[in-house]
Design an enzyme around this catalytic site. Sequence first.
Site, mmCIF file in Angstrom:
data_model
loop_
_atom_site.group_PDB
_atom_site.id
_atom_site.type_symbol
_atom_site.label_atom_id
_atom_site.label_comp_id
_atom_site.label_asym_id
_atom_site.label_seq_id
_atom_site.Cartn_x
_atom_site.Cartn_y
_atom_site.Cartn_z
ATOM 1 N N LYS A 26 0.837 -1.198 0.000
ATOM 2 C CA LYS A 26 0.000 0.000 0.000
ATOM 3 C C LYS A 26 0.870 1.245 0.000
ATOM 4 O O LYS A 26 2.056 1.206 0.374
ATOM 5 C CB LYS A 26 -0.887 0.029 1.256
ATOM 6 C CG LYS A 26 -1.938 -1.054 1.362
ATOM 7 C CD LYS A 26 -2.699 -0.911 2.682
ATOM 8 C CE LYS A 26 -3.743 -1.995 2.849
ATOM 9 N NZ LYS A 26 -4.865 -1.820 1.906
ATOM 10 N N ARG A 83 -10.386 -11.432 1.558
ATOM 11 C CA ARG A 83 -11.295 -12.422 0.965
ATOM 12 C C ARG A 83 -10.676 -13.822 0.972
ATOM 13 O O ARG A 83 -11.387 -14.817 1.037
ATOM 14 C CB ARG A 83 -11.649 -11.986 -0.460
ATOM 15 C CG ARG A 83 -10.486 -11.933 -1.412
ATOM 16 C CD ARG A 83 -10.738 -11.053 -2.626
ATOM 17 N NE ARG A 83 -10.814 -9.651 -2.258
ATOM 18 C CZ ARG A 83 -11.053 -8.674 -3.127
ATOM 19 N NH1 ARG A 83 -11.255 -8.953 -4.403
ATOM 20 N NH2 ARG A 83 -11.104 -7.415 -2.726
#
Length: 510
Positions: free
Chosen positions: A294, A368
Amino acid sequence: MNILTTSFTYSVTQGGLAVAADLVVVFVTPADLKREPDLAKTSPLVHPAVDQALIDSYGRSLFKAKQQEVQVIPTLGNLEAPYVAFIGIEDGPVSATGLREAAAAAAKAAARIKAAKVQIHVRQDIVEGPGGLEPQQAAQVLTEGFLLAQHRRKTAKQDAPAPYITESVEWVLTPSDAEDLNGKWERGIERGRIFAEGTVFARNLTNLPGNQLTPEGLAEEAERLAERLELEIEVLDEWSAAEQGMGGLLAIGQGSINPPRMIIVHYKGNPESDETWGLIGKGITFDTGGISLKKAEGMEEMISDMGGAAAVLGAMQIIGELKPAINVIAVIPSAENMPSDRAVKPGDVITTMSGRTVEIINTDAEGRVVLADGLTAAIKRGATKLIDVATLTGAVMVALGDVTTGAVTNDETLVQQVIKAGHRAGEPIWPLPSYPEYRKQLSSEVADLKNTGGRLGGTITGGLFIGTFAEEKPWVHLDIGGTAWLEKERGVTSKGATGVMVRTLAELLL
């Protein structure tokens, strides 16, 4: 680590306005400020002199009784209480959200003047339940609003003053002929206290820095909760997870020195029932993005990437205290997503607990992947309905901001139940489409599916990835990527972690 909430005492009385307190709170509408002079004299809101000061403020446009607007007036010896706080509410039946926000405004006024003892005068149109609410519901939402608004994030500053917490609240009800009114209010207040404390538990957990809350630390918090509430708990370490084939969890956690944990809490309130709720919360205790790193700006907020896990544990605290006749399995796949020489890489293919293979396209789409194993673990332990909660995507914030939680589902009936529970809890939820075309974006040439479908429809495809592992059982995914953390306080929610979905899950299951 102590993340328990501070308790407070309360009482309920009927009769005239009580004044032996540090602060008296009175809810007023714009119509109250426009009353005829004779009515104002014969039926004062508090005291003629104090009322006149309020009317003067209204005449000077200093106070208009707008929703959540506050006017604190010194009583100057006219009452035993030194201050009265007038809180604006809407004309006509007040909504549950309106009551929560009014109570939040009262709590902030109490903190501002450091009122240890508060008495809240409850209007006749609120006492018996406004706007379709039952008296018990009105009492619950008022209590939630007051307690949640008092919460402040704990800091490590050496000279930081402790946030001021009101010690006791007395709810003074306008006399009514309604049967068992005090009892309904007492039950509602107690339920509101339990709901608020479950939410604050989740907030405090989410606000912990990443160096203080590792996957092992999160498991320890869950163990303490289970011990306190006498719940059964399993904590699978990396070796046990490997034995059970939890390839998704292990892949995401392998880059960190702090190994992953699969946390499973069981509540069996109705052993005769074949129905068991499965609550699955994303427990990424810190998310760097892994190899798909990130940007640095704002990465410190990634301590909140276990907000889904906190929501599930907060809901389990409520369930464990209220003990409803239901069965619940809470599953929290927890890991740190870190870059290292051992970290999972873009292009890797992993095998999940379900046996499905996943091509890793972006290591920052990690939640996920661990949730895939979380759903399988819940199903293998008997879950028949599935709700997962996750700070899954930034895309949900682009679509819905920090106000509304996004939902993806394979069952319209279940998602409508969740949305209604969110409405009761004051936590709005918006359903997103799940057409087959979105699912095709997850097709992979080298595995059963890939972990991201690209930027377009990112919240939907992220949810549908998780839904693949629901095995066609009724399932709802709640993306709290925008609602789990606030940059500044709003209403009942303090700055930082919000504890969102704790009360929605509790309302749904209870």
